[in-house]
Write an enzyme that holds these catalytic residues in place. Structure first.
Site, PDB file in Angstrom:
ATOM      1  N   GLU A 170      -0.648   6.520  -2.219  1.00  7.57           N
ATOM      2  CA  GLU A 170       0.604   5.758  -2.312  1.00  7.57           C
ATOM      3  C   GLU A 170       1.126   5.756  -3.756  1.00  7.57           C
ATOM      4  O   GLU A 170       1.325   4.715  -4.377  1.00  7.57           O
ATOM      5  CB  GLU A 170       0.416   4.348  -1.772  1.00  7.57           C
ATOM      6  CG  GLU A 170       0.087   4.323  -0.289  1.00  7.57           C
ATOM      7  CD  GLU A 170       0.120   2.939   0.324  1.00  7.57           C
ATOM      8  OE1 GLU A 170       0.479   2.817   1.518  1.00  7.57           O
ATOM      9  OE2 GLU A 170      -0.206   1.963  -0.374  1.00  7.57           O
ATOM     10  N   GLU A 282      -0.498   6.782   6.951  1.00  6.49           N
ATOM     11  CA  GLU A 282      -0.917   5.407   7.250  1.00  6.49           C
ATOM     12  C   GLU A 282       0.123   4.722   8.120  1.00  6.49           C
ATOM     13  O   GLU A 282       1.324   4.808   7.840  1.00  6.49           O
ATOM     14  CB  GLU A 282      -1.092   4.582   5.965  1.00  6.49           C
ATOM     15  CG  GLU A 282      -2.256   4.977   5.101  1.00  6.49           C
ATOM     16  CD  GLU A 282      -2.462   3.999   3.954  1.00  6.49           C
ATOM     17  OE1 GLU A 282      -2.008   2.829   4.081  1.00  6.49           O
ATOM     18  OE2 GLU A 282      -3.056   4.398   2.935  1.00  6.49           O
TER      19      GLU A 282
END
Length: 469
Positions: A170, A282
């Protein structure tokens, strides 16, 4: 003879898996199982739908899971004073989990957090071991290279080389920052970031060359609305050598972005970056709003189309998301931590699990009937998507306001949504034809993304800086 037959069948399964993973046409359904071994050590006994104890990796493999995602921290010494003092998501733990995954016939996606702790849009702390060279870019780049190269070669020697590797987790901001730099606010030094990413990607490429095995290389961005400007930055700064663009997409944190809008963004990525695969790395969705322990749950919102929370709603969320990803040219979806069940162990923030209401198991660690585990067995459909109308959009920042200019006649109901750097919606303005200005009063100073979109398509986006009032 029975053992020989099982060995042959296992070998055939592994060969079929390798063929599927090396071909970009196969749609991957995966699961992040990083917490599994910690939960087992904490007393969790995983069971099938009938209540029979079962190996969790075998449960997922038998359900049809293609690939297991595993996070790797550099030196998670904070575990030393937690629970029994056993460390997890370090190299020893990850190697064992990778071997168990492959032994069950699944592939492995290795997630390098490049940190001793959780890395996410708001936190990219450099490992403590690299603090002495954090401002020496050549030395820090070499540290990244050596870390990735040596761990991958060790996994190869142990027969557990991953099929896919993501460099960073991320990474919506600068990576490998001191805590002081990170906590001072959002920062992104592209020349520094590019050098660090290239060092990591080169390490994976060199392992490929030495082992003769293909490894798909990926970067990972949180929030569909952030991927456009970040990919432009990667391209402009010559970050090359990766094949996969991975996204995080949770309704909890990325609303009001819908599944359909996420599909539209994926379609644009596939068109703008030929040869790159796009996957959801995710996602997650709750099956209940109840809890089984004292740890606060992190997924507490439901989308109106998937409410109330239930095993069926969880499965439908995954099926619809997979269909949208596949229909728009994407290559896979991974569910984050579907086995993070409740135990007596603690995290740094509380006793138990922060996601037991969004796993694929009930509060007795039994596989949910009709829940997310059933998603693995399906096939992503590719419904026909009508070509969306193209319209000209002017999107500008004017001081403390956004200016949006649209054609007089609009093809659909549009709005301008504003997202923070993590992908969370913070403002939403309905749009009409012509020019209009929207004040950003009360919006804290920081970096944001403005997106003009309909229910099913994204038309324009702009990164902007908001000064404090």
């Amino acid at each position: 003879m029975i053992m020989l037959n099982r060995t042959i069948l296992s070998l055939i399964a592994v060969l079929m898996l390798a063929a599927a993973l090396n071909g970009q046409s196969a749609f991957i359904r995966g699961a992040d199982l990083s917490y599994v071994q910690e939960m087992e050590d904490c007393g969790a006994l995983f069971k099938d739908t009938a209540g029979n104890p079962a190996d969790p990796f075998e449960l997922f493999a038998q359900a049809g899971c293609d690939m297991v995602r595993l996070r790797l921290w550099h030196t998670p010494a904070w575990y030393d004073t937690l629970n029994s003092g056993q460390r997890y998501s370090d190299f020893t733990d990850v190697l064992e989990a990778a071997q168990r995954s492959k032994g069950a016939g699944m592939g492995v996606l290795l997630d390098y957090h490049l940190s001793d702790f959780w890395a996410d849009p708001g936190r990219q702390w450099v490992p403590g071991a690299w603090l002495p060279v954090v401002h020496d870019l050549p030395a820090l780049s070499d540290s990244v290279y050596q870390h990735i190269y040596t761990t991958l070669m060790a996994m190869h020697e142990a027969g557990a080389l991953p099929e896919m590797v993501q460099v960073g987790n991320e990474t919506n901001r600068g990576i490998l920052l001191t805590q002081e730099e990170n906590d001072a606010g959002w920062v992104l030094d592209w020349p520094r970031n590019a050098a660090l990413f290239q060092a990591g990607l080169q390490a994976v490429s060199d392992v490929e060359s030495e082992t003769g095995q293909d490894i798909r290389k990926a970067i990972h961005i949180a929030g569909p609305t952030n991927v456009g400007w970040l990919m432009e930055g990667f391209a402009a700064n010559d970050v090359t050598g990766f094949e996969v663009i991975g996204l995080s997409y949770y309704w909890q944190w990325h609303q009001p972005t819908t599944i359909a809008q996420t599909g539209s963004i994926i379609s644009s990525l596939v068109a703008d970056y030929p040869g790159k695969e796009v996957m959801i790395f995710e996602t997650g969705y709750p099956w209940t709003m109840d809890w089984a322990d004292g740890a606060s749950n992190i997924l507490t919102d439901t989308h109106p189309d998937y409410a109330p929370a239930s095993p069926d709603a969880q499965r439908r969320w995954l099926e619809d998301l997979s269909d949208a990803v596949a229909a728009n040219g994407g290559s896979g979806v991974f569910y984050w931590e579907p086995a993070w069940v409740s135990t007596a162990c603690s995290t740094p923030w509380g006793q138990g699990s922060h996601k037991e209401n969004a796993t694929f198991f009930d509060f007795d660690s039994r596989v949910l009937e009709g829940g997310g585990m059933d998603w693995f067995g399906g096939e992503a459909t590719t419904p026909t998507i009508d070509a969306a109308p193209q319209i000209q959009v002017v999107l500008q920042q004017r001081g403390q306001a956004l200016w949006v200019e649209l054609p007089a006649e609009l093809p659909a109901l549009l709005r301008c949504d504003v997202y923070d750097i993590g992908g969370r919606g913070v403002r939403s303005f309905p749009l009409q034809g012509g020019g209009q200005e929207f004040r950003l009063s009360g919006l804290p100073a920081g970096t944001y993304v403005a997106v003009v979109q309909s229910a099913g398509q994204v038309f324009a986006s702009k990164l902007f800086e908001q000064a404090g009032e």
